[in-house]
Design a protein around this motif. Structure first.
Motif, short mmCIF file in Angstrom:
data_model
loop_
_atom_site.label_atom_id
_atom_site.label_comp_id
_atom_site.label_asym_id
_atom_site.label_seq_id
_atom_site.Cartn_x
_atom_site.Cartn_y
_atom_site.Cartn_z
N ALA A 57 48.99 16.70 32.83
CA ALA A 57 49.40 15.53 33.61
C ALA A 57 48.20 14.72 34.10
O ALA A 57 48.30 13.53 34.36
CB ALA A 57 50.27 15.96 34.77
N GLN A 58 47.03 15.39 34.23
CA GLN A 58 45.86 14.69 34.75
C GLN A 58 45.27 13.73 33.73
O GLN A 58 44.49 12.86 34.07
CB GLN A 58 44.78 15.69 35.13
CG GLN A 58 45.13 16.49 36.37
CD GLN A 58 44.22 17.69 36.54
OE1 GLN A 58 43.22 17.80 35.84
NE2 GLN A 58 44.56 18.56 37.45
N PHE A 59 45.62 13.89 32.47
CA PHE A 59 45.01 13.07 31.42
C PHE A 59 46.09 12.31 30.65
O PHE A 59 47.12 12.88 30.28
CB PHE A 59 44.22 13.96 30.45
CG PHE A 59 43.11 14.70 31.13
CD1 PHE A 59 41.91 14.06 31.43
CD2 PHE A 59 43.27 16.02 31.50
CE1 PHE A 59 40.89 14.74 32.08
CE2 PHE A 59 42.24 16.71 32.15
CZ PHE A 59 41.05 16.06 32.44
N ILE A 115 39.34 15.88 26.18
CA ILE A 115 38.18 16.35 25.40
C ILE A 115 36.92 15.62 25.85
O ILE A 115 35.88 16.23 26.11
CB ILE A 115 38.42 16.16 23.89
CG1 ILE A 115 39.58 17.04 23.43
CG2 ILE A 115 37.16 16.47 23.10
CD1 ILE A 115 40.05 16.76 22.00
N LYS A 116 37.03 14.31 25.98
CA LYS A 116 35.87 13.50 26.38
C LYS A 116 35.41 13.90 27.79
O LYS A 116 34.23 14.00 28.07
CB LYS A 116 36.26 12.01 26.36
CG LYS A 116 35.07 11.08 26.18
CD LYS A 116 35.43 9.62 26.43
CE LYS A 116 36.10 8.95 25.24
NZ LYS A 116 36.49 7.55 25.57
N LEU A 175 42.35 23.23 29.03
CA LEU A 175 43.64 23.90 28.86
C LEU A 175 44.74 22.96 28.38
O LEU A 175 45.90 23.34 28.29
CB LEU A 175 44.06 24.55 30.19
CG LEU A 175 43.02 25.55 30.74
CD1 LEU A 175 43.49 26.12 32.08
CD2 LEU A 175 42.77 26.68 29.75
N VAL A 176 44.39 21.74 28.09
CA VAL A 176 45.39 20.77 27.65
C VAL A 176 45.87 21.12 26.23
O VAL A 176 45.04 21.24 25.31
CB VAL A 176 44.80 19.34 27.67
CG1 VAL A 176 45.76 18.34 27.05
CG2 VAL A 176 44.45 18.94 29.11
N PRO A 177 47.17 21.30 26.06
CA PRO A 177 47.71 21.67 24.75
C PRO A 177 47.25 20.69 23.66
O PRO A 177 47.28 19.48 23.87
CB PRO A 177 49.23 21.59 24.95
CG PRO A 177 49.44 21.77 26.42
CD PRO A 177 48.23 21.18 27.09
#
Ligand code: HEC
Length: 150
Positions: free
Chosen positions: A23-25, A32-33, A83-85
């Motif tokens: 949700a933060q991105f 990744i960046k 940890l972002v899928p």
């Protein structure tokens, strides 16, 4: 009423910490960046500290403490972004990292605790007391890279 409000705030905070990685991105690429940027900065500052321990530039208590504190502060930032899928694709993170995030979180925690040790030792201004905790941080970087970085 007041109690209900603070309970809601606590629950919201817990949701942020535990489930908010995606949700933060807005996009996977942003995650990744973001983490690569933070790791780049950590790498820069950690390398400078290593240089100072070898005398180039000369050891300076204030500058070393500032750098060690920066490394520790920066290390509070990147882990959620790992940890972002789907963010294992198109990055240097190993494909299977997201299959066992507990191991990754453990490695991050170990690094943060080593960094706290380095900051504490840096406050002494005693170079011989700093070498070992500096090495422990380096080891924590390496452990995680071996396990999770391509
Ligand atoms: C918990 C795991 C973990 C720890 C601890 C860790 N790293 Fe990393 N690091 C990674 C992973 C995974 C990548 C690849 C990230 C990517 O490509 O998305 C990376 C990437 C990097 C990069 C490349 C950044 C770029 O420009 O793309 C540098 C530099 C780096 N790490 C330095 C360090 C240093 C120095 C430490 C210790 C002070 C450290 N790392 C600790 C997991 C970790």
């Amino acid at each position: 009423m007041k109690r209900m409000v603070s309970l809601a705030a606590i629950l919201a905070a817990i949701a942020l910490v535990s489930g908010g990685a995606l949700a933060q991105f807005a996009r996977t690429d942003d995650a990744i960046k973001y983490r690569q940027s933070v790791m780049f900065l950590i790498g820069q500052h950690f390398t400078r500290l290593g240089g100072m321990l070898k005398g180039s530039p000369a050891y300076d208590k204030g500058a070393f403490l500032k750098g060690a504190t920066l490394v520790q502060t920066l290390a509070a930032m990147p882990w959620d972004a790992f940890l972002v899928p789907g963010s294992d694709k198109g990055s240097q993170m190993k494909d299977d990292t997201l299959k066992d995030t507990a191991r990754f979180k453990e490695a991050a925690k170990a690094a943060e605790s080593a960094m706290a040790g380095l900051v504490a030792a840096s406050g002494t201004g005693d170079v011989s007391a700093i070498q070992e905790p500096f090495g422990a941080v380096g080891k924590s970087c390496k452990n995680c890279h071996t396990a999770f970085r391509k």
